[in-house]
Every structure is written in structure tokens, then in C-alpha cells.
Write a protein that holds these residues in place. Structure first.
Motif, mmCIF file in Angstrom:
data_model
loop_
_atom_site.group_PDB
_atom_site.id
_atom_site.type_symbol
_atom_site.label_atom_id
_atom_site.label_comp_id
_atom_site.label_asym_id
_atom_site.label_seq_id
_atom_site.Cartn_x
_atom_site.Cartn_y
_atom_site.Cartn_z
ATOM 1 N N GLY A 159 -30.935 -33.553 1.436
ATOM 2 C CA GLY A 159 -30.518 -32.422 0.608
ATOM 3 C C GLY A 159 -31.674 -31.668 -0.011
ATOM 4 N N PHE A 160 -32.866 -32.211 0.129
ATOM 5 C CA PHE A 160 -34.009 -31.534 -0.492
ATOM 6 C C PHE A 160 -34.899 -30.846 0.543
ATOM 7 N N GLU A 161 -34.457 -30.880 1.801
ATOM 8 C CA GLU A 161 -35.295 -30.348 2.879
ATOM 9 C C GLU A 161 -35.752 -28.920 2.594
ATOM 10 N N ASP A 162 -34.855 -28.131 2.042
ATOM 11 C CA ASP A 162 -35.213 -26.732 1.802
ATOM 12 C C ASP A 162 -35.580 -26.470 0.353
ATOM 13 N N LYS A 163 -35.587 -27.527 -0.414
ATOM 14 C CA LYS A 163 -35.866 -27.322 -1.828
ATOM 15 C C LYS A 163 -37.317 -27.657 -2.163
ATOM 16 N N THR A 164 -37.699 -27.360 -3.366
ATOM 17 C CA THR A 164 -39.094 -27.609 -3.737
ATOM 18 C C THR A 164 -39.263 -29.042 -4.230
ATOM 19 N N PHE A 165 -40.501 -29.450 -4.253
ATOM 20 C CA PHE A 165 -40.852 -30.789 -4.717
ATOM 21 C C PHE A 165 -40.455 -30.940 -6.185
ATOM 22 N N VAL A 166 -40.625 -29.866 -6.935
ATOM 23 C CA VAL A 166 -40.256 -29.908 -8.351
ATOM 24 C C VAL A 166 -38.769 -30.234 -8.500
ATOM 25 N N GLU A 167 -37.967 -29.613 -7.670
ATOM 26 C CA GLU A 167 -36.531 -29.862 -7.777
ATOM 27 C C GLU A 167 -36.219 -31.332 -7.500
ATOM 28 N N TYR A 168 -36.911 -31.879 -6.522
ATOM 29 C CA TYR A 168 -36.717 -33.301 -6.235
ATOM 30 C C TYR A 168 -37.114 -34.151 -7.445
ATOM 31 N N LEU A 169 -38.292 -33.827 -8.006
ATOM 32 C CA LEU A 169 -38.764 -34.613 -9.155
ATOM 33 C C LEU A 169 -37.783 -34.498 -10.319
ATOM 34 N N LYS A 170 -37.242 -33.309 -10.496
ATOM 35 C CA LYS A 170 -36.280 -33.125 -11.578
ATOM 36 C C LYS A 170 -35.046 -33.976 -11.349
ATOM 37 N N SER A 171 -34.638 -34.060 -10.103
ATOM 38 C CA SER A 171 -33.446 -34.849 -9.794
ATOM 39 C C SER A 171 -33.651 -36.320 -10.129
ATOM 40 N N LYS A 172 -34.931 -36.700 -10.173
ATOM 41 C CA LYS A 172 -35.233 -38.103 -10.509
ATOM 42 C C LYS A 172 -35.287 -38.302 -12.022
ATOM 43 N N LYS A 173 -35.017 -37.225 -12.745
ATOM 44 C CA LYS A 173 -34.998 -37.273 -14.207
ATOM 45 C C LYS A 173 -36.320 -37.789 -14.797
ATOM 46 N N LEU A 174 -37.411 -37.340 -14.200
ATOM 47 C CA LEU A 174 -38.713 -37.716 -14.748
ATOM 48 C C LEU A 174 -38.951 -36.978 -16.059
ATOM 49 N N THR A 175 -39.673 -37.612 -16.942
ATOM 50 C CA THR A 175 -40.063 -36.909 -18.167
ATOM 51 C C THR A 175 -41.084 -35.843 -17.786
ATOM 52 N N SER A 176 -41.307 -34.918 -18.693
ATOM 53 C CA SER A 176 -42.176 -33.799 -18.328
ATOM 54 C C SER A 176 -43.610 -34.265 -18.089
ATOM 55 N N ASN A 177 -44.039 -35.293 -18.831
ATOM 56 C CA ASN A 177 -45.363 -35.875 -18.596
ATOM 57 C C ASN A 177 -45.505 -36.356 -17.153
ATOM 58 N N LEU A 178 -44.538 -37.151 -16.746
ATOM 59 C CA LEU A 178 -44.602 -37.743 -15.417
ATOM 60 C C LEU A 178 -44.530 -36.670 -14.341
ATOM 61 N N MET A 179 -43.649 -35.702 -14.566
ATOM 62 C CA MET A 179 -43.538 -34.591 -13.608
ATOM 63 C C MET A 179 -44.900 -33.973 -13.395
ATOM 64 N N HIS A 180 -45.560 -33.761 -14.505
ATOM 65 C CA HIS A 180 -46.864 -33.121 -14.463
ATOM 66 C C HIS A 180 -47.858 -33.962 -13.652
ATOM 67 N N TYR A 181 -47.915 -35.249 -13.971
ATOM 68 C CA TYR A 181 -48.838 -36.139 -13.248
ATOM 69 C C TYR A 181 -48.602 -36.075 -11.749
ATOM 70 N N VAL A 182 -47.336 -36.255 -11.389
ATOM 71 C CA VAL A 182 -47.028 -36.361 -9.965
ATOM 72 C C VAL A 182 -47.250 -35.024 -9.267
ATOM 73 N N LEU A 183 -46.759 -33.977 -9.884
ATOM 74 C CA LEU A 183 -46.815 -32.667 -9.221
ATOM 75 C C LEU A 183 -48.251 -32.152 -9.099
ATOM 76 N N TYR A 184 -48.963 -32.146 -10.198
ATOM 77 C CA TYR A 184 -50.267 -31.481 -10.201
ATOM 78 C C TYR A 184 -51.435 -32.403 -9.862
ATOM 79 N N ALA A 185 -51.352 -33.642 -10.324
ATOM 80 C CA ALA A 185 -52.525 -34.500 -10.151
ATOM 81 C C ALA A 185 -52.433 -35.370 -8.911
ATOM 82 N N ILE A 186 -51.274 -35.880 -8.611
ATOM 83 C CA ILE A 186 -51.159 -36.793 -7.470
ATOM 84 C C ILE A 186 -50.851 -36.020 -6.186
ATOM 85 N N ALA A 187 -49.793 -35.222 -6.209
ATOM 86 C CA ALA A 187 -49.493 -34.428 -5.011
ATOM 87 C C ALA A 187 -50.426 -33.223 -4.918
ATOM 88 N N MET A 188 -51.075 -32.869 -6.002
ATOM 89 C CA MET A 188 -51.917 -31.670 -6.071
ATOM 90 C C MET A 188 -51.170 -30.479 -5.476
#
Lengths: 635, 203
Positions: A275-304
Motif C-alpha cells: 500500500g505504500f508503493e506509490d506513497k512517500t517514505f514519510v507517509e510510511y514512517l507516519k503510519s508507524k506512529k513514530l515520534t517526531s524525533n525518530l521520524m527525523h532521525y530515520v528520514l534525514y540522518a539514516i535514509a538521508m
């Protein structure tokens, strides 16, 4: 004449950039006759690293207006040949801006005073009181006190090393002048195209499998930082980091581990990302109910990644990061000692060892094309007519007609020499920071900070590299990040600093003293802000980014163009491109098979070579392994 | 289990044809002239020698022909402990190029590298550079000086043994840690790299 080259080759390679050098090595390795030229007197082209002096020369060359194009002497062509002049717009560097932030010369005496002041400060117990010291001489001691305090806080667990540390901190506060810095020019290795290597990336694997790793030395990047809530924070990237970090709560830790694990498990990938094939990585991360800190780490620092990155792309990028963990150090990255410019040279060395012929300061003045314009016959270089079965060239050297349809993009680069780390720690750090796009509009900026242990600069200084996609000019594109991280006001070395940064300094003191226990301050996520690094010297420039270009459209079938530096963190693009070019030229041959160790070649060697194969390169610790003994037993 | 106590990187430079490869081959294999074609694929030669009952491993790097058009990669000089600058005593131009080589060495090698000037081919009858001229040059540039013949195996062993002894002496008297601040070389490397997971461990 000494400068006369043999006139026939299997491959002529023009330009010593990364892709060109890998192709040259690969062709030479399978026994092809290779000529490798570069019109510069240095290796690497736009991939080069320079000492301070070399960089000045490079800038001078860049500033010179393009030389009036010499017409190609058509009489040199043989019958049925056409000459096409080499060189085009993709070799051009623009918006070059160099600036000094320190005095040209500093008198000897203030320096002496300064250090004695600092020594005094060292003994005092409560550096916080020094905020009261006014500008002037006292400012310098205040700086010393401040940093000392920060150091102590950062080091509560390891009091043993206090002494050594304090010394290094004091050294950092050396008073640099332009002349002093220039005098140390040889100790700099400044990269035009700074690159990190993923520990399990394609270049590291290639260096190992081809045995070219023996020509290079690396250091592990010691930390990955991110910019969050207006300040720098270390990103927990290994399992140990995740558990020890104080910036992430325990439930968050569990969440993070779970998320990272699911990114790594390929079998369940379909289900997990359904269901996320056409969606953004952010949307996936949001679906995982990550806190904003974690979202930030994963999105910007780990996945770059950015907010626009598609889900599966983001997952792949996360995997790339995670897969490279745990091989060499605490982070997934390696940095080449003496700079990224060493890496193309390593491939050139291998090419030469297998018989490749090298000539710097030698240009391909024109390309010789057959009458139909379908095939390249060779090149004109100086007075010589050199024939080749294949021509490989850096895109900047190609005739404009070869790159008609190539779109133009660019990189914005900034290089800064600073007096301390962007986030001081007890040991010299090697830092990667992906600065997230600010205000949603700008491009992310890759920041790499290296210190003297990588031979990037003299002891006590740091080099900060910034790279992003070009929007306007390098200076404009990087401005916001520069202002967040660095102090870019002029400083005469005694007064300016405390004046301009007084606010942040005071804040730091207050925070420090309000929380008696620095550990407590850490736990609450608040750390006193350190003084931003003083920039001593900076350089901005833009250079072309050509990795997106399709080069096959306008070239003869036996001509292969190589891209210049790209935006990616690693050299993966060049490795891929080089492999493609090699495979087109020699589809049946192996790409860079392992080069033998010297022990395996020794002609009269009485011992089997199998043992030699296991022997690691001699460049490592003397106690590493038992080495073969043939040389010794010969005597 | 230790096979050697010290490992040193020695690099040779100098004009094409002065006999760099011959010196290396003579020392490591006792051969002259070196077999044709054998140079292909050979990066450096290794020889372990014994000094004061300690095993010292010398890793001797040749230029791979890149000196022919003055195109030696900078990385060739990195982390060298000793540098042998060779000229041919029967060929003035090879001596005249020494300042150019020194400039390159200054630029890329550690400034503490042990530097040795070697006048090779003393077996030749047609000497053009008198010994004292070579000696003078070496002295002016604070280098050791030695004249050799790879062909007659004269002073070749001595050249490398003295380098090994000198480097070992430096390493023992802890003069080598000075490298740690500049360019990490073997001794520096053992500690520095061990600490920081340098990927000399690659492979």
C-alpha cells in the motif's frame, strides 16, 4: 624526444577522474594497452584533493577566462579523417568565492600573552564566572575556560584522559594568521569532491576484490549528526548507540529497533510496505506512529532522504545504511586518508603496475573521427597522431558536439577551515551531517567535518565540507547552513569572538550553572551550546553535475564519456558507470579481477602462493599475521 | 607467531632508466638484469632482513613507470618511511633532475622521511658526475649518500641494510612517533589505526 608516445593503443583514457581511472585500471588489468592522459599537472580533475598551495593554483586557473580556442590544424589529419576539437562547458567551475576571516599576520607577543592567560584560566574551578569578563584580553581566557568546561562535562565517565584532553583543547585555541596557515600549506588536503564510502558499498567491495585497497588508507567516520530543534545532535546508528543514547526515550528505542529491523527483513517486505508503493517514505514512517524525533532521525540522518522520497526508495536507502554498519567502525562510513582525491590515483597506480602509460600535463587536443562520423580513430595530442580502438574521456574533455543533448545541473560546494569542531567531543571526531532541507524549500546539505588525523589539515584545525544541489550560487545555497553551524565574522584573534557571540556564550553559562549536574542536563536533552567554530578561511564554488546525462546519444560507438563528481555521498555512481563502460568494450572479460600480492609473483619463490593470498597488505600492524618468507629464505 | 618486528615502506624515485628496478631486484632476488615482463603486475617487493637479531620487513616500492613522464601519483609517496632518490652517475641529465624530484618529495612525502641519494651504475667507465658532486648535493639537502652498482651488486645490500638499521634505530628511540602528528606511518599506524578502525583491515 622524451615526449614521444607510442602511437597505438587498445584504450586511450583522457582525464583522470574517478570513472576514467577505474576504466583505465580495468582495461590494463586484463592486458589491454592503455594510455592515460590528463591536461592538468595533477590527478583527478574535479575529483582532486589539493594542499593549500595547490588549491590556490587551481583557483587561479579557474578564474582565468577561457583561452581563445586554438583552431585545430586540419593538416594533421590523414585522408578520410575528421578532427574535432576537444573541451566543452562541462569542465567549467563558476561562482568561485574565496574569503579570509583572520589577520594576514599576527604579532608574536599577543600570542604569548594569550597562552599564558589560558593557562591561568585552566586552574580555575568555575569558568562560568568568566562570562563577566569584558571584551579585550579577557575574552581569550574566557574562551579557554568555556571550552575546558565543556570538555569536562563531556567526559564525566573517563576522568583518566582529562589531562591529555585539556592539552589538545588548549592547542586548538592557537592564534592563526593567514601567513601561518599558508606556511603550513602542505598539511592540508582539501577535496574538490569529498566522498565517503559505505563500508559495504560497491567501491569498498571493489577495492577489496581487486586488491587495490592496498594503495589507500581509511578512517572510520566516528559519528553521524543531525540538526534537530535548532541544534546538533548525534544520531544513534548502531544497536549500541540506540541503547546508550539519552536523546531517545525507552519506548522510542523499541520503536526504532523495530522499524530498522523491518526495513532489513526482505522476506516480509511485501507485506510490510503493502500500500505504500506509490506513497512517500514519510507517509510510511507516519503510519508507524513514530515520534517526531525518530521520524527525523530515520528520514534525514539514516535514509538521508527528503519528504518527497518514495517509500521503497527510502527503505532501500535505510537498508544501505544499515547493511554497512558494524564492518569497520561505529558508523557505516569510511573516509579516505589524505582526501577523496587519493582514490582515483589508486586505480591509476594499478593501471600503471599492469603496464598502463601515464602522462600528465598532456592534453587530447582533438578527436579523430572517420569520414562517416561513426567511429573514433584516435586523438591528436601535441604533434602526435595516436590511434586507439576505444576512447574513454571525462565529459569535460569531450567536444561540444558529443554532449549536445546533455542537460546541465550543478553542485554547490563550500570548504571551510575552522578552529574547532561543530560539536566538540573528547576525541577528534570525523563527522557526517545531513543537514535537512530548511523551510521545506531548500535542498538537503551534506556536511562532512574532518580533522588533522585524516591529514586534511594541521593539528588544531578542522575542515568542513558542504555539498548540495545547485539552485543559485554556492554561497547562496549554503548560506543558511553556514550560519547555523559556523561563525563567519572576521576575527582578529583576540576580541571579536566574545563580542559577537556573547549571547550564546551567556546562555551556555546559565544553562551550565543552573543544572549543577551536567548529566542531568543531558538527560533532559539540554546541553549547553558551545561556541560555533570560527571560520579562518572559506571557499565557495559551483561545478557541473553530469551524472544524470545520457552520454551515448551523440558519440561515436567506440567513445565513452565519464561523468564528473555527483551529488551522492559515495563513489557508487562512478563504479557503476566504469563497469558499464568496461563491459561495453570487453563484454567477455572480468572486471578488475584480484591483482596478485607481491609474494605471489616472486619467480623463484619456493613456497606456495596460497599462503600469500591470505596475507593481508603489509601496510597494517606489524603483528598482523605471519607473512610468507621466500624473500628471506633466498639469502 | 610474529614473523617480523618492524615493517617499513621504502619508495624509489628518480628518472627513468637510472636503475631503480634493478636495485630492487638485485636486493630482493639477487637478479640482474631483472627478467623482462616480470615487472608487469609487480607493485612492490618484500624482503625481510635481520638486524640486531630482530626481523625487519622492508616493503620496497617501485614507480611502475609513472616517472617516465613525471606523472607519479601522490599516493605513491604517502606513508613512506624512507625514500631513495636515484640517479645514474654516467648520465648528467638524471643528476640535473634531482631538484625537480626533491620538490615533488617535499610536496607529498612526510617531511621526516629518511632520504637517501644514490648514484647508481658505478660499474660504468663513462662517469659524468664525480663522487664529491653527488656527496655535496646530498649534504646540502640533508640526505644520506651512497654509490651503487646493481649490476655488480656493489653497495646494494649495504644501502638497504643501512636504511633498515636507521629506521629501526628511529623507531626504537621513539623518534618515529613524530609521524603520528603528520602522516601516520607504520608505527603511528599501529596505534592510530588500531584505535580508529582504519581499513587497512579491508580484505
Amino acid at each position: 624526444m622524451e615526449d614521444d608516445l607510442p602511437t597505438e593503443y587498445d584504450v586511450i583514457v583522457v582525464g583522470t577522474g574517478m570513472t576514467e581511472s577505474i576504466v583505465a585500471a580495468a582495461a590494463s588489468r586484463i592486458g589491454k594497452k592503455v594510455l592515460h592522459l590528463d591536461s592538468n599537472e595533477y590527478y583527478g580533475g574535479l575529483w582532486a584533493s589539493f594542499n593549500f598551495d595547490g588549491l590556490q593554483k587551481w583557483m587561479e586557473e579557474c578564474r582565468q577566462p577561457n583561452k581563445p580556442s586554438e583552431t585545430v590544424d586540419a593538416s594533421k589529419a590523414k585522408e578520410g579523417e575528421k578532427l574535432v576539437k576537444a573541451g566543452n562547458q562541462f569542465s567549467t567551475v563558476s561562482n568561485l568565492e574565496e574569503k579570509w576571516y583572520i589577520l594576514e599576520e599576527v604579532a608574536d607577543s599577543p600570542e604569548g600573552q594569550l597562552s599564558s592567560k589560558i593557562t591561568q584560566t585552566e586552574g580555575e574551578e568555575h569558568p562560568a564566572s568568566k562570562a563577566a569578563v569584558g571584551p579585550g584580553e579577557g575574552a581569550a581566557s574566557s574562551l579557554g575556560g568555556e571550552s575546558e568546561k565543556l570538555e569536562k562535562e563531556g567526559n564525566c565517565e573517563k576522568p583518566d584522559s582529562d589531562e591529555a584532553k585539556d592539552n589538545s583543547v588548549l592547542n586548538q585555541r592557537e592564534n592563526w594568521s593567514q601567513n601561518k596557515l599558508k606556511k603550513e600549506y602542505r598539511k592540508f588536503n582539501l577535496d574538490l569532491a569529498p566522498k565517503l564510502l559505505f563500508a559495504r558499498g560497491s567501491l569498498v567491495e571493489l577495492l577489496i576484490s581487486s586488491n587495490i585497497a592496498r594503495y589507500a588508507e581509511f578512517r572510520s567516520v566516528t559519528r553521524v549528526l543531525t540538526w534537530i530543534n535548532g541544534r546538533l545532535e548525534p544520531v544513534p546508528c548502531s544497536r549500541a548507540d540506540v541503547f546508550s543514547t539519552q536523546n531517545v526515550s525507552v519506548p522510542e528505542k523499541r520503536m526504532l529497533m523495530k522499524l530498522l529491523s523491518s526495513c532489513l527483513e526482505n522476506e516480509d517486505a511485501n507485506k510490510e510496505f503493502e500500500g505504500f508503493e506509490d506513497k512517500t517514505f514519510v507517509e510510511y514512517l507516519k503510519s508507524k506512529k513514530l515520534t517526531s524525533n525518530l521520524m527525523h532521525y530515520v528520514l534525514y540522518a539514516i535514509a538521508m532522504a527528503t519528504e518527497n522520497t518514495l517509500c521503497m526508495d527510502g527503505v532501500n536507502r535505510t537498508q544501505r545504511f544499515l547493511n554497512s554498519l558494524g564492518r569497520y567502525g561505529n558508523t557505516p562510513f569510511l573516509w579516505p586518508m589524505y582526501g577523496s582525491g587519493e582514490i582515483p590515483q589508486c586505480f591509476c597506480r594499478l593501471c600503471a603496475v599492469f603496464g598502463g602509460l601515464y602522462h600528465l600535463k598532456r592534453a587530447a587536443d582533438a578527436i579523430i573521427i572517420d569520414a562517416n562520423g561513426e567511429k573514433c580513430i584516435g586523438i591528436m595530442s601535441g604533434q602526435q597522431h595516436l590511434e586507439t580502438a576505444n576512447l574513454v574521456m571525462g565529459v569535460g574533455y569531450a567536444p561540444p558536439d558529443f554532449v549536445k543533448t546533455a542537460p546541465s545541473g550543478g553542485l554547490s560546494r563550500g570548504i571551510f577551515v575552522t578552529d574547532r569542531s561543530i560539536l566538540p567531543s573528547d576525541k577528534e571526531s570525523l563527522t557526517l551531517l545531513q543537514f535537512p532541507p530548511l523551510d521545506g524549500a531548500r535542498e538537503p546539505v551534506t556536511v562532512i567535518e574532518v580533522g588533522h588525523t585524516t591529514n586534511a589539515c594541521p593539528k588544531g584545525l578542522y575542515v568542513v565540507h558542504m555539498t548540495c544541489k545547485q539552485q543559485t550560487t554556492a554561497h547562496e545555497d549554503l548560506k543558511a547552513v553556514v550560519e547555523h553551524l559556523l561563525h563567519v565574522e572576521f576575527s582578529d584573534g583576540t576580541v571579536a569572538r566574545i563580542d559577537t557571540d556573547i549571547k550564546s556564550t551567556q546562555t551556555a553559562h546559565q544553562e551550565g550553572s543552573s543544572a549543577e549536574n551536567p548529566e542531568g542536563a543531558d538527560a533532559s536533552g539540554e546541553r549547553p551550546a558551545a561556541l560555533k567554530p570560527q571560520v579562518l578561511w572559506s571557499l565557495f564554488f559551483n561545478c557541473p553535475e553530469t551524472s544524470q546525462c545520457d552520454f551515448s546519444a551523440d558519440v561515436p560507438s567506440n567513445v565513452f564519456l565519464c561523468s564528473g563528481p555527483d551529488l551522492d555521498l559515495d563513489f557508487e555512481f562512478s563504479v557503476k558507470q566504469a563497469k558499464e563502460i568496461f563491459t561495453k568494450m570487453y563484454p567477455e572479460s572480468e572486471f578488475l579481477p584480484r591483482a596478485p600480492d607481491p609474494e605471489e609473483i616472486v619467480l623463484e619463490g619456493e613456497e606456495g602462493s596460497g599462503e600469500g593470498a591470505e596475507q593481508k597488505e603489509g601496510e597494517e600492524q606489524g603483528d598482523a599475521q605471519e607473512g610468507p618468507k621466500e624473500a628471506q629464505s633466498e639469502e | 607467531m610474529e614473523d617480523y618486528k618492524f615493517l617499513f615502506k621504502v619508495v624509489l624515485v628518480g628518472n627513468a632508466g637510472v636503475g631503480k628496478t634493478c636495485l630492487v631486484r638485485r636486493f630482493t632476488q639477487g637478479l640482474f638484469p631483472p627478467g623482462q615482463g616480470a615487472t608487469i603486475g609487480v607493485d612492490f617487493m618484500i624482503k625481510t632482513v635481520e638486524i640486531d637479531n630482530e626481523k625487519v620487513k622492508l616493503q620496497i616500492w617501485d614507480t611502475a613507470g609513472q616517472e617516465r613522464f613525471r606523472s607519479i601519483t601522490q599516493s605513491y609517496y604517502r606513508s613512506a618511511h624512507a625514500l631513495i632518490l636515484v640517479y645514474d652517475i654516467s648520465c648528467q641529465p638524471t643528476f640535473d633532475c634531482l631538484p625537480d624530484w626533491l620538490r615533488e618529495i617535499e610536496e607529498y612525502a612526510s617531511n621526516k622521511v629518511l632520504r637517501v641519494l644514490v648514484g647508481n651504475k658505478i660499474d660504468r667507465e663513462d662517469r659524468e658526475i664525480p663522487t664529491h658532486v653527488g656527496e655535496d648535493f646530498a649534504q646540502r639537502h640533508s640526505m644520506y649518500y651512497l654509490e651503487t652498482s646493481a649490476k655488480e651488486a656493489e653497495n646494494v645490500e649495504k644501502l638497504f641494510m643501512e636504511i633498515a638499521a636507521e629506521l629501526m634505530e628511529q623507531a626504537r628511540s621513539k623518534e618515529l612517533p613524530r609521524y603520528e602528528n603528520n602522516s601516520p606511518t607504520i608505527n603511528g599506524r599501529t596505534t592510530v589505526i588500531g584505535d580508529s578502525n582504519c581499513c587497512s583491515r579491508m580484505s
